[in-house]
Scaffold this motif. Structure first.
Motif: not given
Ligand code: SF4
Length: 457
Positions: A243-246, A321-325, A350-355
């Protein structure tokens, strides 16, 4: 090592220590290298360009080509228009690229240079030769991170070239995200093996992993071609990975040429790769060949064979963020517990998705977007982990706290392999499994008393 990092955490408002990001232009420069015959150009003072080139060179161990407007104090006050005109004249005369992709630095952004007008005037005045292209994007380094810069330059490729021109409707666009050349190659292999026609942009494979030949090539054979960028406007759909890069390029294509799009996670780990393959099936109706399902089966086999070594292990992860998710999701599926997760790139998503991903697995995860490695280290001091995953800057924390460490993401300045072996797709998942297992089992071997030093694991 890092002896001044205290265990007690105080809220910091203005001081950033050991950031987990760098600035926009480097991402834009990297994206530009994914266009065939392109010279990236940094519109600002030359220090930025020198730093960004050397940082990429240290990561890829390859020459990184880019030019700069080389601002002086005068241009910082009166604008860098004359510098850009002179630069374009020299670039086309001396280095002869097909396209120059201009990004900005915080200096040119702060003084507010109007790049569209400057480029238009250069074209009218014959500074840009017939058949040559100059594109641009604004990459203020005080907004977002290098990932934002990559996203902005990828969107600029759409803005300048995408046309609804009646090209093949069977083709799909794939925006691979801010990943390595090996990852772009792997994504192309998967899509190609499914018999799907695609345009992948940007594409740094065969640019930043080009073979050693007797002669230096300023513009290696890789990179997306301009004709292909033009055809993106007539594709059936865009799959944007990460999402962040593309997402930026995909939404712009939709607005400009009504090409629908789907945003997917980077296909890192088994579930995210499954979703990528499922999306390919859904949009094209084509089924994956046995070779791909076999690859998946091998990953599942390794996971089941070695699950006992992953189960319950606490992990800290940081990076883009995309890699870490996707990596966090993979860790959860391996039975691990990602307890501390940081990206330097801002963004609440990012925070929402990781949680969401760690829900039910980790009770109170430490998650932060726009965080730094100082905070990550403090979290680790308060709740130690069994494994640390992230870029080269993590090696200091790994040493200070004696944690097994897996290098993953950008930049990796002290090892090789990241640009040649993918982390995306099933093959990438296999490689990540090997790397993580090696780190965990090497540690087990190191610490085992003689009586528990096993031959077979
Ligand atoms: S933060 Fe600004 S001055 Fe520093 S490298 Fe990035 S663009 Fe250049």
């Amino acid at each position: 090592m890092l002896n001044m990092t205290p265990k007690e955490i105080f809220e910091r408002k203005a001081l950033r220590i050991n950031p987990a990001k760098t600035c926009q232009p480097i991402g834009a420069l990297y994206a530009s290298l994914g266009i065939h015959n392109c010279l990236p150009h940094s519109h600002g003072s030359q220090g930025c360009c020198a730093y960004h080139r050397s940082h990429l060179t240290r990561h890829y161990k390859e020459p990184i080509m880019a030019s700069t407007s080389s601002f002086t104090e005068g241009s910082s006050v009166f604008g860098g228009g004359a510098n850009l005109r002179q630069a374009l004249k020299t670039i086309f005369q001396v280095y002869d690229p097909e396209i120059v992709a201009v990004h900005t630095t915080c200096l040119s952004e702060t003084i507010g240079d109007d790049l569209p007008s400057l480029i238009k005037k250069a074209r009218e005045d014959g500074i840009i030769p017939e058949g040559k292209f100059v594109i641009h994007t604004n990459t203020p380094s005080y907004v977002g991170s290098h990932v934002t810069g990559f996203s902005n330059m990828t969107a600029a490729m759409v803005k300048y070239f995408a046309k609804k021109n009646g090209a093949s409707k069977d083709t799909i666009n794939v925006v691979p995200g801010y990943v390595e050349p090996s990852d772009m190659r792997e994504i192309k292999r998967l899509v190609g093996q499914m018999g799907i026609k695609y345009i992948l942009f940007p594409d740094t494979s065969d640019v930043l992993d080009s073979p050693q030949r007797a002669r230096f090539s300023m513009y290696p054979k890789g990179g997306v071609k301009i004709e292909d960028l033009k055809d993106t406007g007539s594709s059936k759909i865009t799959l944007s990975l990460g999402k962040f890069a593309s997402e930026g390029a995909a939404t712009l294509l939709d607005q400009m040429c009504e090409v629908p799009y789907k945003v997917l996670d980077l296909p890192i780990g088994i579930a995210a790769t499954d979703r990528f393959i499922e999306a390919l099936i859904e949009v094209t109706g084509k089924e994956p060949p046995e070779s791909i399902t076999d690859e998946r089966g091998r990953v599942v086999d390794i996971m089941t064979d070695m699950l006992q070594y992953f189960h319950g292990k606490k992990v800290a992860v940081f990076g883009d963020p995309d890699q870490v998710i996707s990596m966090t999701e993979f860790l959860v599926h391996l039975g691990m517990k990602p307890v501390h997760i940081v990206t330097g790139t801002p963004g609440k998503y990012f925070e929402r998705r990781i949680k969401e991903i760690v829900k039910g697995v980790v009770d109170n995860p430490n998650v932060k977007a726009f965080g730094d490695l100082f905070l990550l280290h403090q979290w680790i001091k308060n709740e130690p982990v069994d494994l640390l995953i992230g870029n080269t800057y993590g090696k200091y924390i790994a040493r200070a706290e004696d944690i097994p460490f897996v290098r993953f993401g950008f930049p990796i300045l002290d090892r090789i392999g990241h640009s040649y072996f993918p982390t995306v797709g099933y093959r990438g998942a296999m490689r990540l499994l090997e790397k993580m297992l090696d780190a965990l089992l090497d540690r087990q071997d190191r610490d085992a008393p003689d009586s528990k030093f096993e031959l077979v694991m």
